[in-house]
Design a protein around this motif. Structure first.
Motif, PDB file in Angstrom:
ATOM      1  N   TRP A   4       1.623  -3.708  -4.090  1.00  0.00           N
ATOM      2  CA  TRP A   4       2.533  -3.187  -5.022  1.00  0.00           C
ATOM      3  C   TRP A   4       3.655  -3.747  -4.777  1.00  0.00           C
ATOM      4  N   TYR A 135       6.176   3.138  -9.032  1.00  0.00           N
ATOM      5  CA  TYR A 135       5.989   2.793  -7.694  1.00  0.00           C
ATOM      6  C   TYR A 135       6.916   3.814  -6.961  1.00  0.00           C
ATOM      7  N   ARG A 138       5.278   5.675  -3.995  1.00  0.00           N
ATOM      8  CA  ARG A 138       5.003   5.092  -2.825  1.00  0.00           C
ATOM      9  C   ARG A 138       6.092   4.247  -2.244  1.00  0.00           C
ATOM     10  N   PHE A 142       6.784   5.041   1.618  1.00  0.00           N
ATOM     11  CA  PHE A 142       7.122   3.776   2.568  1.00  0.00           C
ATOM     12  C   PHE A 142       8.417   3.916   3.235  1.00  0.00           C
ATOM     13  N   ILE A 274       1.741   7.053   4.518  1.00  0.00           N
ATOM     14  CA  ILE A 274       1.292   5.931   3.655  1.00  0.00           C
ATOM     15  C   ILE A 274       0.360   6.605   2.729  1.00  0.00           C
ATOM     16  N   ALA A 277       1.872   9.107   0.301  1.00  0.00           N
ATOM     17  CA  ALA A 277       2.601   8.094  -0.741  1.00  0.00           C
ATOM     18  C   ALA A 277       1.580   7.665  -1.836  1.00  0.00           C
ATOM     19  N   TYR A 278       0.467   7.381  -1.488  1.00  0.00           N
ATOM     20  CA  TYR A 278      -0.642   7.010  -2.559  1.00  0.00           C
ATOM     21  C   TYR A 278      -1.053   8.445  -3.267  1.00  0.00           C
ATOM     22  N   ASP A 281       1.465   9.553  -5.930  1.00  0.00           N
ATOM     23  CA  ASP A 281       1.139   8.885  -7.383  1.00  0.00           C
ATOM     24  C   ASP A 281      -0.207   8.817  -8.103  1.00  0.00           C
TER      25      ASP A 281
END
Length: 428
Positions: A4, A135, A138, A142, A274, A277-278, A281
């Motif tokens: 991404w 994004y 994410r 990050f 990580i 973050a996914y 979303d």
């Protein structure tokens, strides 16, 4: 996992890298303290209560610094305040290495905390306003993963320096290295611009009062968010401040062993950032918060309550870190999606740092309680209190995925409880 990022514009990419570096270096400087606690106890003859005071003072002042930085970022700009806070915490981390006694160290730690808290307040708003809705979660995760990277660097430096140099000198070198983040200021000045949404709003919208977060429109949400962040912050502080000491004293691990066990927790934290973050979303912010909270509570039982040996404890630390820190991945985007632009820094800065201020009491109370009961049990007790606060708040807080960033106070007047369902087109 990073595909991404290739879709980001040059401006988004530069801002993302700058905020990641800032949070990484922030973590490096802050986490140094937890590794030198046993050395300071031996060198200065201080008590666990005094260690708790040192651990708490920086967190309390960071709450003040975070709120102030949020207010200033709404007035003068996210990037300008970010530069100031990075330079501030780097300088006072460096000065910690020159402390000769408890009192001097207390002063330097207190001043360091102001910059530490301010960096997140300015940086989290900056990344939320620059990265597009698709994004944002994410990107926030990050950036948060930089905390695990900085914590890991601190663990490596601790292990190397304490293995090569006497403890009396090694702890000072750790803090002297903490001046390194100051170099990031020059990068920020040259390459990172203020978000367009901020500059546009500043030109056309009136300034909001610093107490707007307590207005009837936002008061209920502000209280609930502060309760939630109190649990988030309190849970992590009990590990960050006391875990290395627990491993060396109650578990009897060596310097290298303590570094290895701490590193397992750090690797888990990185994975949690990580994954969180996914998930933020994919399934929404609230569901991710629930997964993190319940998982962390269960792993706390395994890690500190059950009578497991060190062989089982090592991999358990990975999963403790994973679930504990997963919550922070979507937290910055979540707070940004609650408040409008003119008060986003103030609102986000207050809620996050109100939680930090109250959560900062946890290490102090653990230090007091550890004089009467085993340290491991003290840590576990306050860990469960933290997770209880999070669950209570989550039962009252809404989902914001798909809401986007409200630009004006009028757009934000619908309390966060009226956030649209996922999939609604963003305003920004």
């Amino acid at each position: 996992m990073i595909r991404w990022m290739k879709d980001l514009t040059p401006r988004e990419n530069t801002t993302l890298r700058a905020c990641f570096a800032g949070w990484t270096l922030d973590a490096l400087d802050v986490q140094l303290f937890s590794f030198v606690i046993p050395t300071l106890i031996a060198a200065w003859g201080i008590s666990t209560q005094q260690v708790g005071v040192l651990g708490t003072v920086a967190l309390v002042t960071s709450a003040i610094g975070g709120w102030l930085a949020g207010i200033l970022s709404d007035r003068y700009g996210r990037v300008k305040v970010l530069q100031l806070t990075v330079a501030w915490y780097a300088v006072f981390t460096f000065l910690c290495g020159f402390a000769q006694n408890f009192e001097q160290f207390f002063i330097f730690r207190a001043l360091q905390g102001i910059g530490f808290g301010g960096e997140w307040a300015a940086g989290s708003v900056l990344i939320a306003e620059v990265i597009r809705d698709k994004y944002r979660g994410r990107a926030g995760g990050f950036v948060q993963s930089g905390w695990a990277v900085g914590w890991g660097i601190a663990a490596i430096l601790y292990t190397v320096l304490f293995s090569l140099v006497s403890e009396q000198q090694a702890w000072r070198w750790l803090f002297w290295i903490g001046i390194a983040p100051a170099g990031l200021v020059f990068f920020l000045r040259r390459h990172v611009d203020e978000p367009e949404i901020f500059t546009r709003n500043k030109a056309h919208q009136p300034k909001q009062s610093i107490f707007a977060v307590f207005s009837p429109t936002y008061l209920s949400t502000t209280i609930k968010l502060s309760l939630f962040t109190t649990g988030c912050q309190g849970a992590t502080y009990v590990y960050q401040v006391w875990l290395p000491t627990y491993l060396r004293t109650e578990r009897g691990l060596s310097v290298i062993g303590t570094g290895a066990f701490t590193f397992a927790l750090i690797l888990g934290a990185f994975a949690g950032f990580i994954i969180g973050a996914y998930l933020g979303d994919a399934i929404g912010r609230r569901k991710t918060f629930f997964v993190s909270t319940v998982g962390a509570a269960l792993m706390l039982v395994v890690y500190l309550v059950l009578p497991i040996n060190n062989t089982v404890m090592l991999p358990s630390g990975f999963f403790l870190g994973l679930f504990t820190y997963m919550v922070f991945a979507p937290l910055g985007p979540y707070l940004s999606e609650i408040y409008p632009t003119a008060m986003r820094g103030t609102g986000q800065g207050f809620c996050y740092n109100a939680g930090r201020g109250v959560g900062a009491l946890f290490p102090l109370l653990i230090g007091l309680l550890a004089a009467k009961m085993p340290l491991g049990k003290s840590i576990a007790m306050f860990g469960f209190i933290a997770y209880g606060c999070m669950i209570i708040a989550l039962c009252m807080l809404p989902e914001t995925m798909g809401k986007g960033l409200p630009d004006t106070p009028e757009e934000g007047k619908d309390d966060a409880s009226s956030a649209p369902e996922p999939g609604v087109t963003s305003k920004v």
